[in-house]
Scaffold this motif. Structure first.
Motif, short mmCIF file in Angstrom:
data_model
loop_
_atom_site.label_atom_id
_atom_site.label_comp_id
_atom_site.label_asym_id
_atom_site.label_seq_id
_atom_site.Cartn_x
_atom_site.Cartn_y
_atom_site.Cartn_z
N HIS A 234 33.00 56.43 24.48
CA HIS A 234 32.23 55.48 25.41
C HIS A 234 30.95 55.65 25.21
O HIS A 234 29.90 54.79 25.05
CB HIS A 234 32.89 55.21 26.61
CG HIS A 234 32.10 54.28 27.38
ND1 HIS A 234 30.90 54.22 27.95
CD2 HIS A 234 32.54 53.05 27.52
CE1 HIS A 234 30.67 52.91 28.69
NE2 HIS A 234 31.53 52.17 28.29
N GLU A 235 30.57 57.01 25.51
CA GLU A 235 28.99 57.48 25.67
C GLU A 235 28.43 57.44 23.97
O GLU A 235 27.24 57.01 24.17
CB GLU A 235 29.03 58.98 25.78
CG GLU A 235 29.22 59.04 27.36
CD GLU A 235 29.70 60.87 27.70
OE1 GLU A 235 29.24 61.61 26.95
OE2 GLU A 235 29.79 60.81 29.06
N ARG A 236 29.23 57.66 22.89
CA ARG A 236 28.59 57.74 22.01
C ARG A 236 28.28 56.19 21.27
O ARG A 236 27.38 55.98 20.59
CB ARG A 236 29.54 58.52 20.67
CG ARG A 236 29.31 59.84 20.64
CD ARG A 236 30.40 60.62 19.74
NE ARG A 236 30.18 62.17 19.99
CZ ARG A 236 29.46 62.75 19.02
NH1 ARG A 236 28.71 61.89 18.20
NH2 ARG A 236 29.61 63.99 18.99
N VAL A 237 29.32 55.24 21.52
CA VAL A 237 28.89 53.85 21.16
C VAL A 237 27.95 53.36 21.95
O VAL A 237 27.19 52.77 21.27
CB VAL A 237 30.47 53.36 21.51
CG1 VAL A 237 30.11 51.81 21.31
CG2 VAL A 237 31.59 53.79 20.63
N THR A 238 27.77 53.66 23.09
CA THR A 238 26.53 53.19 23.76
C THR A 238 25.46 53.52 23.32
O THR A 238 24.47 52.76 23.07
CB THR A 238 26.66 53.58 25.48
OG1 THR A 238 27.86 53.05 25.69
CG2 THR A 238 25.70 52.99 26.20
N ALA A 239 25.26 54.87 22.91
CA ALA A 239 24.00 55.43 22.33
C ALA A 239 23.80 54.83 20.97
O ALA A 239 22.74 54.64 20.38
CB ALA A 239 24.42 56.88 22.19
N LYS A 240 24.89 54.76 20.13
CA LYS A 240 24.85 54.08 18.70
C LYS A 240 24.39 52.77 18.94
O LYS A 240 23.41 52.46 18.05
CB LYS A 240 26.18 54.26 18.09
CG LYS A 240 26.25 53.87 16.59
CD LYS A 240 25.26 54.49 15.81
CE LYS A 240 25.70 54.28 14.44
NZ LYS A 240 24.96 55.25 13.37
N LEU A 241 24.79 51.84 19.84
CA LEU A 241 24.39 50.44 19.82
C LEU A 241 23.01 50.23 20.37
O LEU A 241 22.17 49.44 19.80
CB LEU A 241 25.35 49.79 20.77
CG LEU A 241 26.61 49.52 20.16
CD1 LEU A 241 27.62 48.99 21.39
CD2 LEU A 241 26.80 48.86 18.96
N ALA A 242 22.38 51.27 21.08
CA ALA A 242 21.15 51.25 21.44
C ALA A 242 20.29 51.86 20.29
O ALA A 242 18.99 51.17 20.34
CB ALA A 242 20.83 51.96 22.64
N ALA A 243 20.32 52.54 19.41
CA ALA A 243 19.54 53.43 18.58
C ALA A 243 19.87 53.00 17.09
O ALA A 243 18.90 52.70 16.62
CB ALA A 243 19.93 55.03 18.56
N GLU A 244 21.08 52.79 16.72
CA GLU A 244 21.28 52.19 15.23
C GLU A 244 22.42 51.07 15.40
O GLU A 244 23.65 51.64 14.85
CB GLU A 244 21.51 53.48 14.28
CG GLU A 244 21.47 52.92 12.95
CD GLU A 244 21.85 54.16 12.04
OE1 GLU A 244 21.63 54.22 10.88
OE2 GLU A 244 22.52 55.01 12.50
N PRO A 245 22.28 50.00 15.65
CA PRO A 245 23.55 49.20 15.86
C PRO A 245 24.11 48.83 14.39
O PRO A 245 25.27 48.42 14.33
CB PRO A 245 23.11 48.02 16.61
CG PRO A 245 21.79 47.85 16.26
CD PRO A 245 21.20 49.14 16.36
N VAL A 246 23.41 48.74 13.49
CA VAL A 246 23.78 48.47 12.07
C VAL A 246 23.48 49.40 11.00
O VAL A 246 22.37 49.80 10.99
CB VAL A 246 23.04 46.98 11.53
CG1 VAL A 246 23.53 46.73 10.26
CG2 VAL A 246 23.59 45.84 12.83
N GLU A 247 24.52 50.07 10.52
CA GLU A 247 24.12 50.94 9.45
C GLU A 247 23.99 50.34 7.90
O GLU A 247 23.08 50.90 7.23
CB GLU A 247 25.47 51.85 9.48
CG GLU A 247 25.52 52.78 10.46
CD GLU A 247 26.52 53.93 10.30
OE1 GLU A 247 26.48 54.75 11.23
OE2 GLU A 247 27.40 53.82 9.51
N ASP A 248 24.70 49.36 7.74
CA ASP A 248 24.34 48.70 6.44
C ASP A 248 24.41 47.13 6.76
O ASP A 248 25.52 46.51 7.39
CB ASP A 248 25.75 48.87 5.60
CG ASP A 248 25.36 48.46 4.08
OD1 ASP A 248 24.37 48.08 3.85
OD2 ASP A 248 26.58 48.24 3.46
#
Length: 393
Positions: A89-103
């Motif tokens: 949960h913590e990682r997904v929240t941080a990911k969506l805030a910082a880099e929601p799309v990788e490709d």
């Protein structure tokens, strides 16, 4: 030491040539040399794309997660250990805030609603948006467009859009930003691949780009395509083939499956993925699975969670099948994508690390497991892939 044969190599004419061909076709890569591969490709129709699209997707996904998926819910709903669920949960929240799309893939094919008369304008506007994102530091690590298929009978339209887009990006950015790839769909004839590769070579020369700088992904979307997939394909295309992506809906339609069976976990799709794996194993060509063609039926919790549950189950099926990338078509998919991927890598990370350390120390792993060298290479590769996906590397 006494031997019977004086010069074994004299009995093996052609060995050196065969070994050179082996190395060229199947370049050896250690786990430490494994490169980053995005966990997904996000497709956005070109007529609905602008410089703020990626940020908007991230904000929409975060909003859905905040309203419909608490840390406590993550463990119960997705059947995770509580400690792992908290980390996910913590990682997904941080990911969506910082880099929601990788490709990112700007789509001029199936998802595109523009007319032929409008396509030139959309290609120019997409190039302007990409250049603006690059200047602002918001362009995903991998990005590009999907052109129309040569199978549609109008290759000039496909190449014209690609030309206008690339020319616009290079003129505005001053160079081609790193991470570019173009998706080439519905490859029904092997000849189309070589023809498209020749177009990329001509564009490189015209734009002053480095040789081999323009690479592409082929889509496997029909039974016919499986017939010409082989290990020599990547070499025949001069190293321009970066990946093969599976197109579940066109493929299942080509198999004459009924609409309600057009799903990623259908046995026909499992077979196609195995053919893709056999054709490209060891060649360096990346593999990607397809998508879930569904969005939440409404904004209520039941509809959103029902979508997430189905999406996570399909992603888990792909991951278990060794396909570590897939397509996402809606902001809601970002939540379930990262939940499934992070859980997959975190749930066995410590176990894999212990097995590698036991091997290095020449002792049995926990549970008395005696590892085979091939298995340890696989475990080490899984750790490397996890580190790359989780941002640890």
């Amino acid at each position: 030491m006494r031997v019977t044969l004086g010069d074994p190599l004299a009995l093996i004419p052609g060995f050196e040539q065969a070994h050179r061909e082996q190395t060229a076709t199947y370049p050896p890569v250690s786990p430490e040399e494994m490169g980053w591969q995005p966990v997904h490709t996000v497709y956005v129709p070109a007529d609905r794309f602008d410089a703020g699209t990626v940020a908007a997707w991230g904000e929409a996904a975060l909003d859905l997660m905040r309203r419909h998926l608490s840390r406590k819910d993550t463990a119960r709903f997705f059947e995770m250990h509580e400690q792992t669920a908290r980390a996910v949960h913590e990682r997904v929240t941080a990911k969506l805030a910082a880099e929601p799309v990788e490709d990112l893939r700007i789509d001029f094919e199936d998802g595109y609603g523009g007319s032929p008369a409008e396509e030139d304008g959309h290609a120019v506007r997409a190039a302007e948006a990409v250049a603006a994102m690059h200047a602002g530091g918001t362009l995903p690590r991998r990005w590009g467009l999907r052109v129309k298929s040569f199978a549609d009978g109008d290759p000039a339209r496909s190449v014209r859009t690609l030309d206008a887009f690339l020319t616009g990006v290079v003129e505005r950015a001053g160079h081609l930003p790193p991470g570019f790839v173009v998706t080439f769909p519905k490859v029904l004839m092997r000849d189309y691949l070589e023809q498209f590769a020749a177009c990329l070579a001509a564009l490189e020369k015209g734009l002053g780009l480095g040789e081999g700088e323009l690479r592409f992904e082929m889509q496997v979307e029909a039974v016919q395509t499986l017939r010409f997939l082989d290990a020599g394909l990547a070499a025949a295309l001069g190293g321009r083939l970066a990946a093969a992506h599976f197109g579940v809906f066109d493929y299942t339609a080509s198999c004459s499956l009924p609409p309600h069976e057009q799903r990623l976990d259908h046995p026909a799709c499992d077979h196609a993925r195995q053919v893709m794996r056999a054709a490209f194993a060891g060649t360096g060509v990346e593999l990607s699975d397809g998508s879930l063609a569904a969005a939440p039926a409404s904004d209520d919790r039941y509809a959103v969670r029902n979508l997430w549950w189905r999406h996570v189950s399909l992603i888990r099926h792909s991951l278990a099948d060794g396909f570590y990338q897939g397509w996402d078509m809606h902001p809601a998919h970002l939540v379930s994508r990262y939940v499934a991927v992070y859980h997959f890598h975190l749930s066995r990370y410590d176990e894999y690390l212990g097995r590698v350390r036991a091997w290095e120390e020449r002792r049995a792993a926990e549970g008395g497991t005696l590892e085979e060298p091939a298995t340890i290479r696989t475990v080490a590769a899984a750790l490397r892939r996890a580190d790359l996906a989780l941002g640890n590397a």
